[in-house]
Design an enzyme around this catalytic site. Structure first.
Site, PDB file in Angstrom:
ATOM      1  N   ASN A   1       4.072  -6.995  10.211  1.00 49.99           N
ATOM      2  CA  ASN A   1       5.373  -6.564  10.766  1.00 49.99           C
ATOM      3  C   ASN A   1       6.210  -5.814   9.728  1.00 49.99           C
ATOM      4  OD1 ASN A   1       8.370  -8.097  12.205  1.00 49.99           O
ATOM      5  ND2 ASN A   1       7.306  -6.295  12.921  1.00 49.99           N
TER       6      ASN A   1
ATOM      7  N   ASP B   1      -4.946   1.846  10.515  1.00 58.33           N
ATOM      8  CA  ASP B   1      -4.120   0.918   9.736  1.00 58.33           C
ATOM      9  C   ASP B   1      -3.756   1.536   8.384  1.00 58.33           C
ATOM     10  OD1 ASP B   1      -2.922  -1.121   8.376  1.00 58.33           O
ATOM     11  OD2 ASP B   1      -4.380  -2.639   8.984  1.00 58.33           O
TER      12      ASP B   1
ATOM     13  N   CYS C   1       4.646  -2.484   8.716  1.00 57.87           N
ATOM     14  CA  CYS C   1       4.173  -1.090   8.846  1.00 57.87           C
ATOM     15  C   CYS C   1       4.061  -0.681  10.314  1.00 57.87           C
ATOM     16  CB  CYS C   1       2.817  -0.884   8.160  1.00 57.87           C
ATOM     17  SG  CYS C   1       2.838  -1.142   6.376  1.00 57.87           S
ATOM     18  N   ARG C   2       2.937  -1.057  10.975  1.00 56.64           N
ATOM     19  CA  ARG C   2       2.627  -0.493  12.296  1.00 56.64           C
ATOM     20  C   ARG C   2       3.578  -0.957  13.387  1.00 56.64           C
ATOM     21  NH1 ARG C   2      -3.211  -2.820  12.238  1.00 56.64           N
ATOM     22  NH2 ARG C   2      -1.970  -4.368  11.116  1.00 56.64           N
ATOM     23  N   SER C   3       3.822  -2.273  13.502  1.00 61.26           N
ATOM     24  CA  SER C   3       4.644  -2.719  14.653  1.00 61.26           C
ATOM     25  C   SER C   3       6.110  -2.315  14.520  1.00 61.26           C
ATOM     26  CB  SER C   3       4.468  -4.210  14.949  1.00 61.26           C
ATOM     27  OG  SER C   3       4.913  -5.019  13.891  1.00 61.26           O
TER      28      SER C   3
HETATM   29  P1  4NP Z   1       1.162  -4.123   9.102  1.00 59.83           P
HETATM   30  O1  4NP Z   1       0.548  -3.813   7.654  1.00 59.83           O
HETATM   31  O2  4NP Z   1       0.317  -5.238   9.676  1.00 59.83           O
HETATM   32  O3  4NP Z   1       0.967  -2.826   9.809  1.00 59.83           O
HETATM   33  O4  4NP Z   1       2.586  -4.502   8.864  1.00 59.83           O
HETATM   34  C1  4NP Z   1       0.136  -4.784   6.743  1.00 59.83           C
HETATM   35  C2  4NP Z   1       1.056  -5.415   5.956  1.00 59.83           C
HETATM   36  C3  4NP Z   1       0.667  -6.346   5.036  1.00 59.83           C
HETATM   37  C4  4NP Z   1      -0.687  -6.633   4.905  1.00 59.83           C
HETATM   38  C5  4NP Z   1      -1.614  -6.001   5.708  1.00 59.83           C
HETATM   39  C6  4NP Z   1      -1.202  -5.080   6.643  1.00 59.83           C
HETATM   40  N1  4NP Z   1      -1.122  -7.570   3.943  1.00 59.83           N
HETATM   41  O5  4NP Z   1      -2.350  -7.780   3.838  1.00 59.83           O
HETATM   42  O6  4NP Z   1      -0.292  -8.138   3.228  1.00 59.83           O
END
Ligand code: 4NP
Length: 156
Positions: free
Chosen positions: A11, A123, A13-15
């Site tokens: 939560n 991603d 980046c993408r969402s």
């Molecule tokens: P999100 O990105 O799921 O799009 O917010 C990520 C943020 C953190 C991590 C992986 C993806 N992480 O592994 O900490």
């Protein structure tokens, strides 16, 4: 009122990108008053953290602000509170169903399934490619809005 919760792993980046893109689309369509839009994480790892700077910059390039948004984890009660819970990848969907105790009302979907290239949002955490994530998320949100507008029209 249509209530949409976008969900990804962290939560940050993408969402949140999907949340603020969708808010911008509904506002520009004159529909802001008929939508409630938010985002959440399947993990607690980033709880309380702001939107990741490259994601924030990509939104800002398009005139979209996300100030004040911080990561919060998905809770079982969100399933009852939202009409649609939209994940970014297959792992998100599995975790969403685990947290929500299944999907008895068929509310959980993948964002890209609202486009003509179904699958997962690229991603950016792993690719570093925030432009590609932006393109996927914009297309997904545009498809989702078109789907909801079609549904509303056929219900009239
Ligand atoms: P999100 O990105 O799921 O799009 O917010 C990520 C943020 C953190 C991590 C992986 C993806 N992480 O592994 O900490």
């Amino acid at each position: 009122m249509t209530k949409i919760l976008f969900v990804c792993l962290g939560n940050i980046c993408r969402s949140p990108m999907a949340e603020f893109v969708m808010k911008d689309l509904v506002e520009r369509a004159g529909l802001a008053g008929t939508f409630s839009i938010a985002s959440a994480a399947t993990s607690s790892e980033e709880a309380g953290n702001p939107v990741y700077p490259p994601a924030r910059r990509k939104l800002a390039e398009h005139g979209i602000q996300c100030a004040g948004k911080t990561s919060r984890q998905l809770r079982a009660e969100d399933y009852g509170k939202y009409d649609l819970l939209i994940g970014m990848d297959g792992r998100n969907l599995r975790n969403m169903e685990r947290i929500c105790g299944g999907d008895p009302e068929g509310k959980i979907h993948l964002l890209m399934d609202y486009t003509d290239r179904p699958g997962e949002v690229a991603d950016p955490w792993y690719t570093g490619d925030f432009e590609r994530a932006w393109q996927d998320i914009l297309e997904g949100c545009e498809g989702l809005l078109a789907h909801l507008q079609d549904k509303a029209r056929s219900a009239e």
